[in-house]
Design a protein around this motif. Structure first.
Motif, PDB file in Angstrom:
ATOM      1  N   LEU A 136      -6.775   3.411  -4.322  1.00 46.75           N
ATOM      2  CA  LEU A 136      -6.885   3.119  -5.748  1.00 46.75           C
ATOM      3  C   LEU A 136      -5.979   1.947  -6.097  1.00 46.75           C
ATOM      4  N   ALA A 137      -6.256   1.344  -7.246  1.00 50.58           N
ATOM      5  CA  ALA A 137      -5.409   0.292  -7.798  1.00 50.58           C
ATOM      6  C   ALA A 137      -5.023   0.707  -9.216  1.00 50.58           C
ATOM      7  N   PRO A 138      -3.995   0.091  -9.795  1.00 49.92           N
ATOM      8  CA  PRO A 138      -3.664   0.412 -11.186  1.00 49.92           C
ATOM      9  C   PRO A 138      -4.832   0.076 -12.110  1.00 49.92           C
ATOM     10  N   ALA A 139      -5.032   0.872 -13.136  1.00 49.49           N
ATOM     11  CA  ALA A 139      -6.071   0.577 -14.123  1.00 49.49           C
ATOM     12  C   ALA A 139      -5.820  -0.805 -14.713  1.00 49.49           C
ATOM     13  N   LEU A 188       0.866  -1.173   0.000  1.00 50.63           N
ATOM     14  CA  LEU A 188       0.000   0.000   0.000  1.00 50.63           C
ATOM     15  C   LEU A 188       0.907   1.228   0.000  1.00 50.63           C
ATOM     16  N   VAL A 189       1.033   1.854  -1.154  1.00 51.18           N
ATOM     17  CA  VAL A 189       1.938   2.991  -1.304  1.00 51.18           C
ATOM     18  C   VAL A 189       1.269   4.252  -0.764  1.00 51.18           C
ATOM     19  N   VAL A 190       1.939   4.890   0.184  1.00 47.16           N
ATOM     20  CA  VAL A 190       1.493   6.161   0.741  1.00 47.16           C
ATOM     21  C   VAL A 190       2.452   7.227   0.205  1.00 47.16           C
ATOM     22  N   PRO A 191       1.993   8.142  -0.648  1.00 49.39           N
ATOM     23  CA  PRO A 191       2.900   9.083  -1.296  1.00 49.39           C
ATOM     24  C   PRO A 191       3.272  10.289  -0.434  1.00 49.39           C
ATOM     25  N   PHE A 192       3.350  10.084   0.867  1.00 50.73           N
ATOM     26  CA  PHE A 192       3.732  11.130   1.814  1.00 50.73           C
ATOM     27  C   PHE A 192       4.706  10.536   2.826  1.00 50.73           C
ATOM     28  N   ILE A 193       5.370  11.394   3.573  1.00 46.35           N
ATOM     29  CA  ILE A 193       6.420  10.932   4.468  1.00 46.35           C
ATOM     30  C   ILE A 193       5.852  10.117   5.628  1.00 46.35           C
ATOM     31  N   ASP A 253      -2.514  -6.355 -10.611  1.00 49.68           N
ATOM     32  CA  ASP A 253      -2.968  -7.638 -10.062  1.00 49.68           C
ATOM     33  C   ASP A 253      -3.524  -7.510  -8.647  1.00 49.68           C
ATOM     34  N   GLY A 254      -3.648  -6.268  -8.156  1.00 52.00           N
ATOM     35  CA  GLY A 254      -4.210  -6.054  -6.830  1.00 52.00           C
ATOM     36  C   GLY A 254      -3.203  -6.137  -5.704  1.00 52.00           C
ATOM     37  N   HIS A 255      -1.939  -6.403  -6.005  1.00 54.99           N
ATOM     38  CA  HIS A 255      -0.916  -6.519  -4.965  1.00 54.99           C
ATOM     39  C   HIS A 255      -0.142  -5.224  -4.759  1.00 54.99           C
ATOM     40  N   THR A 256      -0.476  -4.170  -5.530  1.00 50.07           N
ATOM     41  CA  THR A 256       0.069  -2.839  -5.328  1.00 50.07           C
ATOM     42  C   THR A 256      -1.083  -1.852  -5.369  1.00 50.07           C
ATOM     43  N   LEU A 257      -1.269  -1.116  -4.273  1.00 53.99           N
ATOM     44  CA  LEU A 257      -2.375  -0.177  -4.148  1.00 53.99           C
ATOM     45  C   LEU A 257      -1.838   1.198  -3.778  1.00 53.99           C
ATOM     46  N   LEU A 258      -2.661   2.222  -3.990  1.00 58.32           N
ATOM     47  CA  LEU A 258      -2.273   3.604  -3.704  1.00 58.32           C
ATOM     48  C   LEU A 258      -3.232   4.222  -2.705  1.00 58.32           C
ATOM     49  N   PHE A 259      -2.681   4.846  -1.672  1.00 57.53           N
ATOM     50  CA  PHE A 259      -3.476   5.541  -0.659  1.00 57.53           C
ATOM     51  C   PHE A 259      -3.436   7.032  -0.985  1.00 57.53           C
ATOM     52  N   ILE A 260      -4.551   7.584  -1.428  1.00 57.17           N
ATOM     53  CA  ILE A 260      -4.564   8.987  -1.856  1.00 57.17           C
ATOM     54  C   ILE A 260      -5.381   9.856  -0.900  1.00 57.17           C
ATOM     55  N   ILE A 261      -5.113  11.156  -0.981  1.00 54.79           N
ATOM     56  CA  ILE A 261      -6.000  12.151  -0.400  1.00 54.79           C
ATOM     57  C   ILE A 261      -6.449  13.065  -1.535  1.00 54.79           C
TER      58      ILE A 261
END
Length: 333
Positions: free
Chosen positions: A265-268, A45-50, A97-105
């Motif tokens: 979110l997940a990759p398209a 779960l990638v969090v694009p913040f520190i 494939d659902g094994h990489t997700l994005l945590f957005i605001i």
């Protein structure tokens, strides 16, 4: 006439082989659905913040609960930088494939970067809404103003001397810039990689003001180390009932209600069955008393949406925020 025993056995073997062939053909025609084997390993779960930011803390609480529900660890991976676009780009180009997700605001949709290497809507598949929240406007403890009108008066009397710190491409940035715009004041903006760094400089007296999440600032306010002067919510904060809202202080233009929200979110191209399962599991988690209590304690309001509701919501937010960012004077990078 009696059939020889050997012939009988041969016939039985032929029948078994034929049945096995039919089953194998059926399996080839009807392969195992992605949902049936998902997840097959840990999930990023990638969090694009520190690390240590309020958004990071929110993501970690959700990831811990989701790990138990999925039977595989959800690992937080902080990829900060460029206002969150570095982490978002990494997920946009990851295997769907659902094994990489994005945590957005919601700053994911501000449109401040003209070419981030992905489309904030089309490059992703909506998975789940998480929460929404508002912010507290604080100043350093010895700042010579006790409320929002006093802050504006100070900034007008001393143009360019009041300083505002914020994490780049975050809701506090648009809140502060909108305040400057509607109040017609010259407040010097100082960007940081994350809001936590801005708070550290605020405590040290190197900047004057900051918008932050209640979860981060409440202990510092109660200890008298920071001074709260307004709340951005539509109604007063339950944790700070004596604190006026920005609308009550005369600035309804910065009461976005909510001014911040989070989603996953997940990759398209991620299989619909995988996205559907994630949506159900996360919504179930947000409906549990345990996770709801944890989020409310941190100052977040849990928010559940179906996939259709989330898609419509994101499309509306993608139309809403860029004009607000432009009106506030935020520049496209």
């Amino acid at each position: 006439m009696h059939t020889p025993l050997g012939a009988t056995r041969r016939a039985a073997i032929i029948v078994l082989l034929a049945a096995a062939l039919i089953m194998s053909l059926r399996t080839a025609v009807e392969p195992t659905r992605a949902e049936d084997t998902y997840p097959s390993r840990s999930i990023r779960l990638v969090v694009p913040f520190i690390a240590g930011s309020p958004v990071d803390a929110l993501a970690r609480v959700v990831a811990q609960d989701l790990s138990h529900r999925l039977g595989h660890t959800v690992v937080i991976e902080n990829q900060s930088g460029a206002g969150g676009t570095i982490g978002a780009k990494a997920v946009a180009h990851a295997d769907p494939d659902g094994h990489t997700l994005l945590f957005i605001i919601n700053s994911h949709l501000y449109g401040l970067y003209s070419d981030p290497g992905y489309d904030p809507i089309r490059s992703f598949a909506p998975v789940a809404a998480i929460a929404q929240w508002s912010h507290v406007l604080v100043v350093r403890a010895d700042f010579p103003a006790a409320d929002l009108p006093g802050l504006v008066a100070r900034a007008k009397a001393h143009p360019g001397t009041v300083t505002f710190g914020y994490g780049l491409n975050t809701p506090p940035q648009i809140l502060g810039e909108t305040l400057k715009h509607v109040a017609g004041v010259d407040i010097r903006s100082i960007p940081y990689r994350g809001g936590a760094q801005a708070v550290q400089d605020l405590l040290a007296g190197r900047i004057d003001m900051n918008f932050g999440a209640t979860s981060t600032l409440l202990p510092l306010i109660r200890e008298g180390r920071l001074k709260a002067i307004a709340f951005t919510g539509a109604k007063r904060s339950a944790d700070l009932p004596a604190l006026p809202t920005v609308a009550e202080a005369g600035y309804p233009q910065i009461a976005f209600d909510p001014d911040a929200w989070a989603a996953i979110l997940a990759p398209a191209g991620t299989p619909a069955t995988v996205v559907g399962r994630l949506n159900r599991e996360i919504n179930d988690a947000l409906g549990s008393s345990e996770l709801r209590a944890s989020l409310v304690k941190l100052g977040y309001e849990p928010r559940r949406m179906s996939l259709d509701e989330l898609s419509l919501f994101l499309a509306a937010e993608a139309r809403k925020w860029p004009p607000l960012a432009s009106a506030a004077g935020l520049r496209t990078n």
